[in-house]
Design an enzyme around this catalytic site. Structure first.
Site, PDB file in Angstrom:
ATOM      1  N   GLU A 172       1.436  -1.069  -0.131  1.00 61.84           N
ATOM      2  CA  GLU A 172       0.202  -0.022   0.187  1.00 61.84           C
ATOM      3  C   GLU A 172       0.696   1.502  -0.168  1.00 61.84           C
ATOM      4  OE1 GLU A 172      -3.863   0.461   1.443  1.00 61.84           O
ATOM      5  OE2 GLU A 172      -3.262   1.209   3.300  1.00 61.84           O
ATOM      6  N   LYS A 224       0.913   4.674   1.018  1.00 59.13           N
ATOM      7  CA  LYS A 224      -0.071   4.979   2.332  1.00 59.13           C
ATOM      8  C   LYS A 224       1.008   5.896   3.243  1.00 59.13           C
ATOM      9  CE  LYS A 224      -2.411   4.007   6.173  1.00 59.13           C
ATOM     10  NZ  LYS A 224      -2.600   2.559   6.843  1.00 59.13           N
ATOM     11  N   LYS A 250      -8.154   2.276  -3.241  1.00 62.04           N
ATOM     12  CA  LYS A 250      -8.879   2.098  -1.551  1.00 62.04           C
ATOM     13  C   LYS A 250      -9.304   3.910  -1.428  1.00 62.04           C
ATOM     14  CE  LYS A 250      -7.696  -0.420   2.027  1.00 62.04           C
ATOM     15  NZ  LYS A 250      -6.263  -0.209   2.503  1.00 62.04           N
ATOM     16  N   GLU A 261     -13.852  -6.003   2.251  1.00 67.47           N
ATOM     17  CA  GLU A 261     -13.094  -6.282   3.738  1.00 67.47           C
ATOM     18  C   GLU A 261     -14.909  -6.396   5.274  1.00 67.47           C
ATOM     19  OE1 GLU A 261     -10.146  -3.077   4.360  1.00 67.47           O
ATOM     20  OE2 GLU A 261     -11.741  -2.059   6.365  1.00 67.47           O
ATOM     21  N   ASN A 266      -9.825  -7.494   7.963  1.00 64.12           N
ATOM     22  CA  ASN A 266      -8.907  -6.210   8.852  1.00 64.12           C
ATOM     23  C   ASN A 266      -9.083  -5.900   9.640  1.00 64.12           C
ATOM     24  OD1 ASN A 266      -8.033  -3.376   9.018  1.00 64.12           O
ATOM     25  ND2 ASN A 266     -10.060  -2.660   8.358  1.00 64.12           N
ATOM     26  N   GLU A 287      -5.656  -7.859   6.142  1.00 63.93           N
ATOM     27  CA  GLU A 287      -5.056  -6.693   5.943  1.00 63.93           C
ATOM     28  C   GLU A 287      -5.029  -5.745   7.634  1.00 63.93           C
ATOM     29  OE1 GLU A 287      -9.131  -5.438   3.267  1.00 63.93           O
ATOM     30  OE2 GLU A 287      -8.440  -4.471   4.382  1.00 63.93           O
ATOM     31  N   SER A 288      -3.587  -5.309   7.243  1.00 59.81           N
ATOM     32  CA  SER A 288      -3.196  -3.916   8.587  1.00 59.81           C
ATOM     33  C   SER A 288      -2.300  -4.587   9.383  1.00 59.81           C
ATOM     34  CB  SER A 288      -4.511  -3.449   9.102  1.00 59.81           C
ATOM     35  OG  SER A 288      -5.854  -2.731   8.285  1.00 59.81           O
TER      36      SER A 288
END
Ligand SMILES: O=P(O)(O)OC[C@@H](O)[C@@H](O)c1c[nH]c2ccccc12
Length: 267
Positions: free
Chosen positions: A55, A57, A116, A165, A186, A216-217
């Protein structure tokens, strides 16, 4: 502002952003400009059994500025050169994202791109395709089960994939009630914004293993990535764990190849 208000605030602001976008370029005009996608995310995941979605970000609402060293296009280049399967690019201002940056990344790399954003209106799915996206994120928590399904079909009608998600069992049930191929667990609680990869471990038993499952994350180390792969995930979506690394290129390679040596040893 309390952290728990962030999600509500983002969604509230999104309504204005979408209303403005529609005024500037009505949906019919967007539709006329579109070419159909090629389901590039699906193709990419068929080629590999482990996938890093890296990502771009620059900022997070909870932690502020994450990366000052690189622009989104510089990050995109490093990710592509070091084995990422595809990229996730924010277009929401809370993450310092914008449509213009998305277009720049599209021009910079040939990897499949995920838009995103917080999608609350079908307009944003058409807009994603106009920007050159191959996939969109659909957050189960902010959509009704019916809308989730409808948006999935809209994405498919444009040759795009959708990553649905989920954060808890209710979200998971909503995702499983759709024919979605890609489900992302997530690890970030979108209310408190804290992360724990245990969230993936807890939800995996309730997932349908025939879908493509992505954690994710909150993935920070090669060990985290290996654990998630060993638990049955098909890939990971990583932002902070890459952009804040001392050596972004080396960290990208580590995450993209998580567990490869062990697999080699067993063969
Ligand atoms: O930076 P992290 O912890 O690696 O997380 C990346 C990504 O999962 C995160 O940005 C994200 C996942 N789903 C979202 C929904 C909205 C905003 C952000 C996100």
């Amino acid at each position: 502002m309390k952290l728990r208000d962030i999600l509500a605030e983002i969604v509230e602001k999104k309504k204005d952003i979408v209303a403005n976008a529609k005024r500037e370029m009505p949906l019919d005009e967007v539709k006329r400009s579109l070419t159909c996608g090629t389901f590039a995310m699906t193709h990419r995941f068929r080629e590999r059994d482990w996938n890093l979605i890296a990502e771009c970000k620059l900022q997070s609402p909870a932690k502020g500025r994450l990366c000052r060293r690189y622009s989104v296009t510089e990050l995109a280049r490093i990710y592509e050169d070091n084995g990422a399967s595809m990229l996730s690019v924010h277009t929401d201002p809370h993450f310092l994202g914008c449509n213009e940056d998305f277009r720049k990344v599209r021009a910079e790399v040939s990897l499949p791109l995920l838009r995103k954003d917080f999608i609350i209106d079908a307009y944003q799915i058409y807009e994603a395709r106009m920007l050159g996206a191959d996939a969109v994120l659909l957050i189960a928590r902010i959509l009704t089960p019916e809308t989730l399904k409808r948006f999935l079909y809209t994405a498919w009608s444009l040759g795009m994939d959708a990553l649905i998600e989920v954060h808890d069992r209710r979200d998971m049930e909503a995702a499983l009630a759709t024919p979605a191929e890609f489900i992302g667990i997530n690890n970030r609680n979108l209310v408190s914004f804290t992360t724990s990869i245990e969230q993936t471990m807890e939800l995996l038993p309730y997932a349908d293993k025939s879908r493509t499952l992505i954690s994710e994350s909150g993935v920070f180390t090669g060990e985290d990535a290996k654990r998630l792969r060993a638990a049955g995930c098909d890939g990971i979506l990583v932002g902070e764990g890459l952009v804040r690394a001392d050596d972004v290129a080396a960290q990208t390679r580590l995450m993209a190849n998580a567990g490869e040596e062990e697999k080699g040893d067993m063969a």
